[in-house]
Design an enzyme around this catalytic site. Structure first.
Site, PDB file in Angstrom:
ATOM      1  CG  ASP A  37      -3.639  -3.376   7.460  1.00 38.61           C
ATOM      2  OD1 ASP A  37      -3.627  -2.432   6.688  1.00 38.61           O
ATOM      3  OD2 ASP A  37      -3.357  -3.183   8.728  1.00 38.61           O
ATOM      4  N   GLY A  38      -2.304  -3.752   4.519  1.00 42.16           N
ATOM      5  CA  GLY A  38      -0.995  -3.547   3.804  1.00 42.16           C
ATOM      6  C   GLY A  38      -1.195  -3.106   2.524  1.00 42.16           C
ATOM      7  CG  ASN A  39      -4.548  -3.403   0.226  1.00 41.28           C
ATOM      8  OD1 ASN A  39      -3.958  -4.464   0.410  1.00 41.28           O
ATOM      9  ND2 ASN A  39      -5.881  -3.324  -0.177  1.00 41.28           N
ATOM     10  N   GLY A  40      -1.529  -0.346   1.085  1.00 44.20           N
ATOM     11  CA  GLY A  40      -0.938   1.023   1.000  1.00 44.20           C
ATOM     12  C   GLY A  40       0.701   0.919   1.120  1.00 44.20           C
ATOM     13  CD1 TRP A  42       2.466  -5.695  -2.179  1.00 49.12           C
ATOM     14  CD2 TRP A  42       1.662  -4.481  -3.727  1.00 49.12           C
ATOM     15  NE1 TRP A  42       2.695  -6.394  -3.539  1.00 49.12           N
ATOM     16  CE2 TRP A  42       2.187  -5.312  -4.414  1.00 49.12           C
ATOM     17  CE3 TRP A  42       1.073  -3.174  -4.320  1.00 49.12           C
ATOM     18  CZ2 TRP A  42       1.727  -5.583  -5.947  1.00 49.12           C
ATOM     19  CZ3 TRP A  42       0.888  -3.258  -5.783  1.00 49.12           C
ATOM     20  CH2 TRP A  42       1.481  -4.442  -6.516  1.00 49.12           C
ATOM     21  NE  ARG A  50      -3.376   5.169   1.339  1.00 44.03           N
ATOM     22  CZ  ARG A  50      -2.978   4.222   2.341  1.00 44.03           C
ATOM     23  NH1 ARG A  50      -1.773   3.877   2.384  1.00 44.03           N
ATOM     24  NH2 ARG A  50      -3.695   3.422   2.866  1.00 44.03           N
ATOM     25  CG  HIS A  54      -6.926   0.118  -1.937  1.00 46.05           C
ATOM     26  ND1 HIS A  54      -6.538  -0.442  -0.634  1.00 46.05           N
ATOM     27  CD2 HIS A  54      -6.560   1.579  -1.457  1.00 46.05           C
ATOM     28  CE1 HIS A  54      -5.954   0.402   0.248  1.00 46.05           C
ATOM     29  NE2 HIS A  54      -6.534   1.802  -0.212  1.00 46.05           N
ATOM     30  CB  SER A  82     -13.643  -0.157   9.063  1.00 49.10           C
ATOM     31  OG  SER A  82     -12.805   1.076   9.057  1.00 49.10           O
ATOM     32  CB  THR A  83     -17.920   2.496  10.559  1.00 50.10           C
ATOM     33  OG1 THR A  83     -17.247   1.775  11.612  1.00 50.10           O
ATOM     34  CG2 THR A  83     -18.996   1.623  10.274  1.00 50.10           C
ATOM     35  NE  ARG A  88      -8.072   4.056   4.962  1.00 54.30           N
ATOM     36  CZ  ARG A  88      -6.950   3.077   4.925  1.00 54.30           C
ATOM     37  NH1 ARG A  88      -6.547   2.483   3.802  1.00 54.30           N
ATOM     38  NH2 ARG A  88      -6.532   2.318   5.900  1.00 54.30           N
ATOM     39  CG  LEU A 148     -16.700 -19.485   0.248  1.00 51.84           C
ATOM     40  CD1 LEU A 148     -15.961 -19.972   1.486  1.00 51.84           C
ATOM     41  CD2 LEU A 148     -15.396 -18.899  -0.645  1.00 51.84           C
TER      42      LEU A 148
END
Ligand code: FPP
Length: 263
Positions: A37-40, A42, A50, A54, A82-83, A88, A148
């Site tokens: 979270d927090g891309n926007g 940033w 925005r 991302h 997310s669903t 957006r 991984l």
């Protein structure tokens, strides 16, 4: 694994060396889940659109995947869409839907080299065919890798996932193939998109928000949480190591008692 880590440390700047040494393999969480979270914010801090946040966030995904792989983490689940994110603006959604493609077309050879297996959990309907195709190709190319598991949560929503599991169980009860009295937690777990994966040991959410936003509500029952003010594009190797260092100090009791208290 540690040879790889030592080589990476030798390659990296001296300021990165110290913290990498302080995590030992037994204490590494097997499954780390991250709400990125927090891309926007940033981007906003830099007067950028925005989507620039991302895009920068995508680079963080690469850095964190590399470190998780080096540390011997088994599963890294990243909440990429997310669903609810369909609400957006279309331009932002379209950009987000292109990111898996860009990420995988740029980094797939490295991921293969690092023995990473790409997975996706989420609803396929609504996802553009180009996004699904990029993921399909990456899954196919990495399906025999044993390192991984990089699990992208894409068009994922936990409540819908649980509702679907309940519907499936109800259908079996209605058909007479499942007895109500025998329904257990396993009946739910094995119908979730995380089937076959260990439950997360550590959940990280960046950017100072302290909520789950419909992410893995069932699977996080006994997970340790780490919330940080750091915005996702600024989250780096030291940030992950700090979260793991803190996780190591937790006393996981799963509702019981540990050590002397148990006697
Ligand atoms: C939330 O930040 C972030 C998202 C909804 C998207 C997360 C996606 C990435 C980090 C890139 C994913 C990369 C790949 C490879 C799939 P926000 O936009 O809500 O931030 P804000 O709260 O500051 O506005």
């Amino acid at each position: 694994m540690f040879n790889k880590l030592i080589k990476r440390m030798a390659d990296s700047s001296s300021e990165n060396r110290e913290p990498l040494l302080s995590v030992s393999s037994e204490e590494i969480p097997a499954h780390i889940a991250i709400i990125m979270d927090g891309n926007g914010r940033w981007a906003k801090k830099r007067s950028l659109p925005r989507i620039a946040g991302h895009h920068e966030g995508m680079k963080t995904v690469r850095r964190i995947t590399r470190l998780a792989s080096d540390l011997g983490v088994s599963v890294l689940t990243l909440y990429a869409f997310s669903t609810e994110n369909w609400k957006r603006p279309k331009m932002e959604v379209d950009f987000l839907m292109r990111l898996p493609e860009e990420f995988l077309s740029t980094f797939l050879p490295e991921l293969i080299e690092e023995n990473v297996r790409v997975e996706m959990m989420g609803y396929h309907d609504n996802l553009p065919s180009h996004t699904l195709e990029a993921v399909r190709k990456a899954k196919e190319a990495t399906k025999n890798n044993t390192g991984l598991v990089l699990n992208f949560a894409l068009n994922y929503g936990s409540r819908s996932e649980i509702v679907d599991a309940v519907k499936d169980i109800a259908a079996q009860v209605a058909a007479g193939t499942l007895d109500i009295a025998s329904i257990s937690e396993d009946h739910i777990s094995e119908r979730l998109m995380t089937k076959g994966l260990p439950e997360p040991d550590l959940l990280i959410r960046t950017s100072g928000e302290v909520r789950l936003s419909n992410f893995m509500l069932w699977q996080l029952a006994y997970t340790e949480f780490w919330f940080t003010e750091t915005l996702w594009p600024d989250f780096n190797e030291d940030s992950l190591l700090e979260a793991i260092e803190n996780y190591k100090k937790r006393n996981r009791r799963y509702g019981g008692l540990k050590g002397e208290e148990a006697n």
